[in-house]
Write an enzyme that holds these catalytic residues in place. Structure first.
Site, PDB file in Angstrom:
ATOM      1  N   LYS A 112       0.825  -1.205   0.000  1.00  0.00           N
ATOM      2  CA  LYS A 112       0.000   0.000   0.000  1.00  0.00           C
ATOM      3  C   LYS A 112       0.859   1.254   0.000  1.00  0.00           C
ATOM      4  O   LYS A 112       0.581   2.204  -0.723  1.00  0.00           O
ATOM      5  CB  LYS A 112      -0.932   0.020   1.217  1.00  0.00           C
ATOM      6  CG  LYS A 112      -2.145  -0.872   1.022  1.00  0.00           C
ATOM      7  CD  LYS A 112      -3.199  -0.617   2.078  1.00  0.00           C
ATOM      8  CE  LYS A 112      -4.338  -1.630   1.913  1.00  0.00           C
ATOM      9  NZ  LYS A 112      -5.220  -1.704   3.064  1.00  0.00           N
ATOM     10  N   LYS A 196      -5.668 -11.420  -6.801  1.00  0.00           N
ATOM     11  CA  LYS A 196      -6.872 -11.643  -6.002  1.00  0.00           C
ATOM     12  C   LYS A 196      -7.925 -10.584  -6.320  1.00  0.00           C
ATOM     13  O   LYS A 196      -7.593  -9.442  -6.675  1.00  0.00           O
ATOM     14  CB  LYS A 196      -6.534 -11.622  -4.501  1.00  0.00           C
ATOM     15  CG  LYS A 196      -6.169 -10.261  -3.971  1.00  0.00           C
ATOM     16  CD  LYS A 196      -6.201 -10.166  -2.447  1.00  0.00           C
ATOM     17  CE  LYS A 196      -5.859  -8.734  -2.046  1.00  0.00           C
ATOM     18  NZ  LYS A 196      -5.770  -8.469  -0.649  1.00  0.00           N
ATOM     19  N   LYS A 199     -11.522  -5.067  -3.473  1.00  0.00           N
ATOM     20  CA  LYS A 199     -12.314  -3.845  -3.567  1.00  0.00           C
ATOM     21  C   LYS A 199     -11.479  -2.680  -4.076  1.00  0.00           C
ATOM     22  O   LYS A 199     -11.929  -1.870  -4.863  1.00  0.00           O
ATOM     23  CB  LYS A 199     -12.852  -3.459  -2.178  1.00  0.00           C
ATOM     24  CG  LYS A 199     -13.862  -4.417  -1.614  1.00  0.00           C
ATOM     25  CD  LYS A 199     -14.265  -4.051  -0.183  1.00  0.00           C
ATOM     26  CE  LYS A 199     -13.342  -4.644   0.870  1.00  0.00           C
ATOM     27  NZ  LYS A 199     -13.942  -4.704   2.220  1.00  0.00           N
TER      28      LYS A 199
HETATM   29  P1  TYM Z   1     -10.937  -6.794   4.435  1.00  0.00           P
HETATM   30  O1  TYM Z   1     -12.035  -5.877   4.869  1.00  0.00           O
HETATM   31  O2  TYM Z   1      -9.993  -6.331   3.390  1.00  0.00           O
HETATM   32  O3  TYM Z   1     -11.541  -8.151   3.910  1.00  0.00           O
HETATM   33  C1  TYM Z   1     -12.535  -8.855   4.624  1.00  0.00           C
HETATM   34  C2  TYM Z   1     -12.318 -10.342   4.528  1.00  0.00           C
HETATM   35  O4  TYM Z   1     -12.397 -10.794   3.175  1.00  0.00           O
HETATM   36  C3  TYM Z   1     -11.267 -11.601   2.864  1.00  0.00           C
HETATM   37  N1  TYM Z   1     -10.946 -11.445   1.442  1.00  0.00           N
HETATM   38  C4  TYM Z   1     -10.854 -12.461   0.565  1.00  0.00           C
HETATM   39  N2  TYM Z   1     -11.003 -13.800   0.707  1.00  0.00           N
HETATM   40  C5  TYM Z   1     -10.868 -14.558  -0.403  1.00  0.00           C
HETATM   41  N3  TYM Z   1     -10.581 -14.059  -1.625  1.00  0.00           N
HETATM   42  C6  TYM Z   1     -10.414 -12.731  -1.825  1.00  0.00           C
HETATM   43  N4  TYM Z   1     -10.141 -12.246  -3.032  1.00  0.00           N
HETATM   44  C7  TYM Z   1     -10.557 -11.870  -0.693  1.00  0.00           C
HETATM   45  N5  TYM Z   1     -10.472 -10.526  -0.532  1.00  0.00           N
HETATM   46  C8  TYM Z   1     -10.713 -10.288   0.775  1.00  0.00           C
HETATM   47  C9  TYM Z   1     -10.171 -11.053   3.760  1.00  0.00           C
HETATM   48  O5  TYM Z   1      -9.126 -11.981   3.915  1.00  0.00           O
HETATM   49  C10 TYM Z   1     -10.938 -10.799   5.030  1.00  0.00           C
HETATM   50  O6  TYM Z   1     -11.089 -11.987   5.771  1.00  0.00           O
HETATM   51  N6  TYM Z   1      -7.562  -6.507   8.056  1.00  0.00           N
HETATM   52  C11 TYM Z   1      -8.850  -7.064   7.728  1.00  0.00           C
HETATM   53  C12 TYM Z   1      -9.970  -6.585   8.619  1.00  0.00           C
HETATM   54  C13 TYM Z   1      -9.752  -6.867  10.071  1.00  0.00           C
HETATM   55  C14 TYM Z   1      -9.799  -8.133  10.715  1.00  0.00           C
HETATM   56  C15 TYM Z   1      -9.592  -7.859  12.101  1.00  0.00           C
HETATM   57  C16 TYM Z   1      -9.998  -9.425  10.270  1.00  0.00           C
HETATM   58  C17 TYM Z   1      -9.521  -5.933  11.032  1.00  0.00           C
HETATM   59  N7  TYM Z   1      -9.417  -6.536  12.264  1.00  0.00           N
HETATM   60  C18 TYM Z   1      -9.572  -8.897  13.047  1.00  0.00           C
HETATM   61  C19 TYM Z   1      -9.979 -10.467  11.215  1.00  0.00           C
HETATM   62  C20 TYM Z   1      -9.768 -10.177  12.587  1.00  0.00           C
HETATM   63  C21 TYM Z   1      -9.177  -6.621   6.300  1.00  0.00           C
HETATM   64  O7  TYM Z   1      -8.679  -5.675   5.797  1.00  0.00           O
HETATM   65  O8  TYM Z   1     -10.152  -7.319   5.717  1.00  0.00           O
END
Ligand code: TYM
Length: 333
Positions: A112, A196, A199
């Site tokens: 990023k 992957k 968003k």
């Molecule tokens: P975020 O908001 O980017 O994504 C949410 C969840 O979706 C999963 N994900 C995917 N899984 C499969 N294929 C894909 N292409 C794909 N894109 C996204 C992510 O792995 C995630 O599980 N840092 C985290 C948010 C967070 C969090 C936490 C998660 C903050 N605190 C504590 C677990 C526990 C994030 O940015 O997810």
């Protein structure tokens, strides 16, 4: 019962298929067997400087999609991160246990910040995984269902948990385990199937957004990038596009990939795409409709979120008190 915690950022109007299959569907399954706590992590989303009104709207929309997909507020806690102040409080403590080098090695931060350049980045983006560790450790979490892209962040959470237990005494926090379901842990971009689905990084045509118009979803699936071969078979390296479509098909139908491949023997890519578009649209339509109902009744939604926050905060405070005590902070009278 073992506890499960997970979260998503409110960084878009609609979740994409990776969020849905890789995480949300797993959350819904795990609430059957675990004590589940799920959060919309709005403080994390601040690291990308969202428009205030947009952030607020997306926070509700994200929660609405959790509920629409089947997160059951009778059974699971659902809350907005900023409603539970203990997250920010524990993040500060954990930041004092995190090495600069350790945080600097996080690939998501490196990617990023490389994209925006040093001047465009901020300290919050750097400490982002520390806040994520706080989210998890506050609830004595055993299991964290996420996609593959969160593996390294989870590793940091585990390292911090072990460090706290070593320095402050066993039983300070629970060391969490990742729950990453291989088949759906990395849903790929439809246009660039070696990347992957994301968003922030995918083009509109590369995404399946769960709240999108069904016609657009079908169109994106039908124009997905494949390869110049004609045989439908599973091979992640040679046929990443077809393999991604087969994984999505399998996830929605519960059929094994081999079974699907056998069914499509002698058929063309176009057949698979048309059928997959039907499968996906049919599965997502009820989720879409339920999400719209929640979005259109914000009072009802806010009540669920307030109830979740009150209960989450009570659990979090017990952990925070224990850690405050063990690090030597003077208790307030
Ligand atoms: P975020 O908001 O980017 O994504 C949410 C969840 O979706 C999963 N994900 C995917 N899984 C499969 N294929 C894909 N292409 C794909 N894109 C996204 C992510 O792995 C995630 O599980 N840092 C985290 C948010 C967070 C969090 C936490 C998660 C903050 N605190 C504590 C677990 C526990 C994030 O940015 O997810």
């Amino acid at each position: 019962k073992q506890r499960v915690f997970s979260a998503m950022q409110p960084t878009s109007d609609s979740l994409q298929l990776g969020n849905y299959l890789g995480a949300l569907v797993q959350w819904v399954k795990l609430q059957e067997t675990h004590e589940a706590i799920y959060s919309v992590v709005d403080l994390h989303a601040l690291t990308v400087a969202p428009e205030p009104a947009v952030l607020r709207d997306r926070t509700r929309r994200t929660a609405a999609q959790f509920l629409a997909a089947g997160v059951d507020p009778e059974r699971s806690l659902l809350f907005v991160q900023s409603h539970v102040p203990q997250h920010a409080e524990l993040a500060w403590i954990l930041s004092t246990f995190t090495g600069m080098g350790e945080a600097g090695r996080m690939t998501q931060f490196k990617d990023k910040s490389a994209k925006v350049g040093e001047s465009g980045t901020n300290v919050g983006l750097f400490t982002y995984p520390v806040l994520m560790a706080a989210d998890i450790l506050l609830y004595d979490t055993n299991v964290v269902p996420v996609g593959e892209d969160q593996r390294q962040h989870l590793e940091l959470s585990r390292d911090l948990a072990q460090r706290l237990n070593t320095r402050l005494g066993e039983g300070t926090v629970v060391v969490p385990e990742p729950h990453i379901v291989k088949e759906v842990a990395k849903i790929q971009d439809l246009q660039e199937p070696t990347k992957k689905m994301s968003k922030s990084a995918s083009s509109p045509k590369g995404l399946i957004e769960i709240l999108e118009d069904p016609k657009k979803i079908a169109k994106n699936i039908k124009s997905a990038t494949t390869d110049t071969d004609t045989v439908i078979s599973y091979d992640e390296d040679a046929k990443p596009g077809i393999s991604n479509l087969l994984r999505i098909y399998s996830a929605f139908t519960g059929k094994a990939i081999d079974e699907i491949v056998a069914e499509y023997e002698g058929k063309m890519y176009g057949h698979l795409k048309v059928d997959l578009a039907d499968v996906v649209v049919e599965a997502l339509t009820p989720v879409h409709d339920a999400a719209m109902e929640w979005i259109e009744s914000p009072e009802r939604l806010d009540t669920v979120l307030a109830d979740g926050a009150a209960k989450a905060s009570a659990i979090a405070q017990v952990t925070l008190d224990r850690i405050y005590d063990r690090v030597g902070l003077l208790p307030a009278l």
